[in-house]
Design a protein around this motif. Structure first.
Motif, PDB file in Angstrom:
ATOM      1  N   HIS A 124       0.905  -1.213   0.028  1.00 29.87           N
ATOM      2  CA  HIS A 124      -0.055  -0.081   0.082  1.00 29.87           C
ATOM      3  C   HIS A 124       0.874   1.049   0.064  1.00 29.87           C
ATOM      4  O   HIS A 124       1.296   1.722   0.960  1.00 29.87           O
ATOM      5  CB  HIS A 124      -0.771  -0.175   1.236  1.00 29.87           C
ATOM      6  CG  HIS A 124      -1.863  -1.201   1.489  1.00 29.87           C
ATOM      7  ND1 HIS A 124      -2.985  -1.334   0.340  1.00 29.87           N
ATOM      8  CD2 HIS A 124      -1.521  -2.365   2.016  1.00 29.87           C
ATOM      9  CE1 HIS A 124      -3.668  -2.505   0.985  1.00 29.87           C
ATOM     10  NE2 HIS A 124      -2.788  -3.044   1.645  1.00 29.87           N
ATOM     11  N   LEU A 125       1.118   1.788  -1.200  1.00 35.25           N
ATOM     12  CA  LEU A 125       1.913   3.101  -1.247  1.00 35.25           C
ATOM     13  C   LEU A 125       1.084   4.353  -0.784  1.00 35.25           C
ATOM     14  O   LEU A 125       0.143   4.596  -1.107  1.00 35.25           O
ATOM     15  CB  LEU A 125       2.378   3.323  -2.821  1.00 35.25           C
ATOM     16  CG  LEU A 125       3.307   2.114  -3.178  1.00 35.25           C
ATOM     17  CD1 LEU A 125       3.692   2.221  -4.650  1.00 35.25           C
ATOM     18  CD2 LEU A 125       4.492   2.197  -2.554  1.00 35.25           C
ATOM     19  N   SER A 126       1.875   5.149  -0.124  1.00 33.23           N
ATOM     20  CA  SER A 126       1.114   6.526   0.338  1.00 33.23           C
ATOM     21  C   SER A 126       1.631   7.356  -0.475  1.00 33.23           C
ATOM     22  O   SER A 126       1.160   8.527  -0.361  1.00 33.23           O
ATOM     23  CB  SER A 126       1.878   6.796   1.862  1.00 33.23           C
ATOM     24  OG  SER A 126       3.294   6.734   1.649  1.00 33.23           O
ATOM     25  N   GLY A 127       2.402   7.176  -1.542  1.00 34.70           N
ATOM     26  CA  GLY A 127       2.930   8.381  -2.391  1.00 34.70           C
ATOM     27  C   GLY A 127       3.481   7.743  -4.022  1.00 34.70           C
ATOM     28  O   GLY A 127       3.639   6.535  -3.635  1.00 34.70           O
ATOM     29  N   ASP A 128       3.667   8.488  -4.886  1.00 38.75           N
ATOM     30  CA  ASP A 128       4.014   8.065  -6.171  1.00 38.75           C
ATOM     31  C   ASP A 128       5.468   8.673  -6.442  1.00 38.75           C
ATOM     32  O   ASP A 128       5.925   9.409  -6.932  1.00 38.75           O
ATOM     33  CB  ASP A 128       3.031   8.516  -7.040  1.00 38.75           C
ATOM     34  CG  ASP A 128       3.588   7.962  -8.399  1.00 38.75           C
ATOM     35  OD1 ASP A 128       4.374   7.224  -8.485  1.00 38.75           O
ATOM     36  OD2 ASP A 128       2.877   8.337  -9.286  1.00 38.75           O
ATOM     37  N   LEU A 129       6.618   7.752  -5.677  1.00 41.44           N
ATOM     38  CA  LEU A 129       8.045   8.300  -5.968  1.00 41.44           C
ATOM     39  C   LEU A 129       8.294   8.085  -7.371  1.00 41.44           C
ATOM     40  O   LEU A 129       8.938   8.928  -7.915  1.00 41.44           O
ATOM     41  CB  LEU A 129       8.697   7.325  -5.237  1.00 41.44           C
ATOM     42  CG  LEU A 129      10.174   7.433  -5.044  1.00 41.44           C
ATOM     43  CD1 LEU A 129      10.497   9.014  -4.594  1.00 41.44           C
ATOM     44  CD2 LEU A 129      11.204   6.411  -4.620  1.00 41.44           C
ATOM     45  N   ALA A 130       7.925   7.124  -8.125  1.00 44.72           N
ATOM     46  CA  ALA A 130       8.009   6.839  -9.693  1.00 44.72           C
ATOM     47  C   ALA A 130       7.507   7.883 -10.359  1.00 44.72           C
ATOM     48  O   ALA A 130       8.192   8.560 -11.080  1.00 44.72           O
ATOM     49  CB  ALA A 130       7.381   5.536 -10.270  1.00 44.72           C
ATOM     50  N   GLY A 131       6.336   8.695 -10.301  1.00 43.18           N
ATOM     51  CA  GLY A 131       5.762   9.739 -10.850  1.00 43.18           C
ATOM     52  C   GLY A 131       6.585  10.939 -10.413  1.00 43.18           C
ATOM     53  O   GLY A 131       6.822  12.000 -11.564  1.00 43.18           O
ATOM     54  N   ALA A 132       7.142  10.853  -9.220  1.00 39.73           N
ATOM     55  CA  ALA A 132       7.833  12.404  -8.948  1.00 39.73           C
ATOM     56  C   ALA A 132       9.026  12.525  -9.539  1.00 39.73           C
ATOM     57  O   ALA A 132       9.699  13.451  -9.922  1.00 39.73           O
ATOM     58  CB  ALA A 132       7.812  12.335  -7.387  1.00 39.73           C
ATOM     59  N   LEU A 133       9.794  11.229  -9.804  1.00 40.71           N
ATOM     60  CA  LEU A 133      11.012  11.244 -10.488  1.00 40.71           C
ATOM     61  C   LEU A 133      11.073  11.268 -11.921  1.00 40.71           C
ATOM     62  O   LEU A 133      11.987  11.347 -12.673  1.00 40.71           O
ATOM     63  CB  LEU A 133      11.834  10.219  -9.744  1.00 40.71           C
ATOM     64  CG  LEU A 133      12.385  10.367  -8.362  1.00 40.71           C
ATOM     65  CD1 LEU A 133      12.908   8.969  -7.908  1.00 40.71           C
ATOM     66  CD2 LEU A 133      13.313  11.451  -8.189  1.00 40.71           C
ATOM     67  N   ALA A 134       9.959  10.858 -12.516  1.00 43.65           N
ATOM     68  CA  ALA A 134       9.736  10.901 -13.920  1.00 43.65           C
ATOM     69  C   ALA A 134      10.107  12.112 -14.933  1.00 43.65           C
ATOM     70  O   ALA A 134      10.917  12.002 -15.806  1.00 43.65           O
ATOM     71  CB  ALA A 134       8.215  10.201 -14.429  1.00 43.65           C
ATOM     72  N   PRO A 135       9.796  13.132 -14.286  1.00 42.84           N
ATOM     73  CA  PRO A 135      10.050  14.357 -14.815  1.00 42.84           C
ATOM     74  C   PRO A 135      11.357  14.780 -14.944  1.00 42.84           C
ATOM     75  O   PRO A 135      11.913  15.613 -15.915  1.00 42.84           O
ATOM     76  CB  PRO A 135       9.158  15.651 -14.194  1.00 42.84           C
ATOM     77  CG  PRO A 135       8.277  14.798 -13.362  1.00 42.84           C
ATOM     78  CD  PRO A 135       8.651  13.361 -13.329  1.00 42.84           C
ATOM     79  N   HIS A 136      12.392  14.171 -14.065  1.00 41.32           N
ATOM     80  CA  HIS A 136      13.713  14.417 -13.986  1.00 41.32           C
ATOM     81  C   HIS A 136      14.453  13.069 -14.849  1.00 41.32           C
ATOM     82  O   HIS A 136      15.659  12.877 -14.800  1.00 41.32           O
ATOM     83  CB  HIS A 136      14.111  13.989 -12.594  1.00 41.32           C
ATOM     84  CG  HIS A 136      13.533  15.072 -11.792  1.00 41.32           C
ATOM     85  ND1 HIS A 136      13.875  16.371 -11.552  1.00 41.32           N
ATOM     86  CD2 HIS A 136      12.367  15.125 -10.681  1.00 41.32           C
ATOM     87  CE1 HIS A 136      13.285  17.133 -10.790  1.00 41.32           C
ATOM     88  NE2 HIS A 136      12.592  16.291 -10.335  1.00 41.32           N
TER      89      HIS A 136
END
Length: 243
Positions: A124-136
């Motif tokens: 159960h993920l509490s946030g989207d790390l992959a989505g946050a780093l994709a723009p980088h």
């Protein structure tokens, strides 16, 4: 003043001991239990870093026998406590973010890594790390290695204590724990009584489900860390007792 600690073990007992050192009594009612999943952790070759958002991920990797192969990879931990546990387990290159997923993503992005990031996480993920780093331009390989299973009932000794108003405050460390708490006390504490029970929360995000369930006496830590939770709990206890 007696507090109620809701975080999972072994963290709950560690918090209880630290509160005892501050002369604050506490009882434990873990609202979730960690279960290691039968995950296939990728080999470390090719990964530029390991991202950690919880010490539970480290415990799960240890259960899976996957730590040895990963110790040579730089670690980016969500906060000081997770970073400390990583160092204790033999990781030499450890960078601690500021306690939030956003700060972790920023820390990783600023490192200008050349290669994907391995993210052993909870189911159960509490946030989207992959989505946050994709723009980088960074790829994140998320591997669920553990699951936090919700309890379906509060411990029997705790239930009458909540009904009788025995606890000076309830300590809540995650949004999911707060959601579980509101569900489990729905038949114990009437909505009109809920504003009388103080809840000490790690962050505003943790507090949101409680506010929606009429627990409006909310105390927030200044920073999303165990040290800040202990500090605000001590300050609250002293304010209530006049000591």
């Amino acid at each position: 003043m007696r507090m109620l600690i809701t975080r999972p073990e072994p963290d709950a007992q560690a918090t209880r001991e630290r509160l005892a050192a501050l002369e604050i009594e506490a009882e434990i009612a873990p609202l979730m239990t960690r279960q290691t999943l039968g995950a296939n952790v990728p080999r470390p070759e090719g990964f530029a870093a390991l991202a950690l958002t919880s010490t539970n991920a480290l415990r799960a990797l240890e259960d899976l026998g996957a730590l040895d192969g990963l110790r040579g990879i730089p670690v980016f931990a969500v906060g000081d406590r997770t970073a400390h546990e990583a160092r204790k387990l033999g990781f030499a290159q450890v960078t601690a973010a500021d306690g939030t997923l956003d700060s972790l993503a920023t820390s990783i992005a600023l490192a200008r890594l050349e290669g994907p990031v391995l993210y052993p996480a909870g189911r159960h993920l509490s946030g989207d790390l992959a989505g946050a780093l994709a723009p980088h331009g960074l790829m994140v390989i998320t591997v669920p290695v553990y699951e936090m299973v919700a309890e379906t009932r509060l411990p029997d000794p705790v239930r009458p204590g909540l009904i009788a108003g025995r606890y000076g405050a309830v300590l809540l460390y995650s949004r999911r724990t707060a959601e579980i708490f509101t569900t489990l006390v729905a038949d114990l504490i009437a909505p009109r009584e809920r504003p009388n029970l103080p809840v000490i929360c790690l962050s505003e995000n943790v507090a949101q489900p409680l506010l929606g369930a009429h627990f409006t006496r909310v105390v927030l830590a200044d920073h999303p860390s165990e040290e800040a939770m202990l500090a605000v709990t001590l300050a609250f206890a002293r304010e209530q007792t006049g000591s």
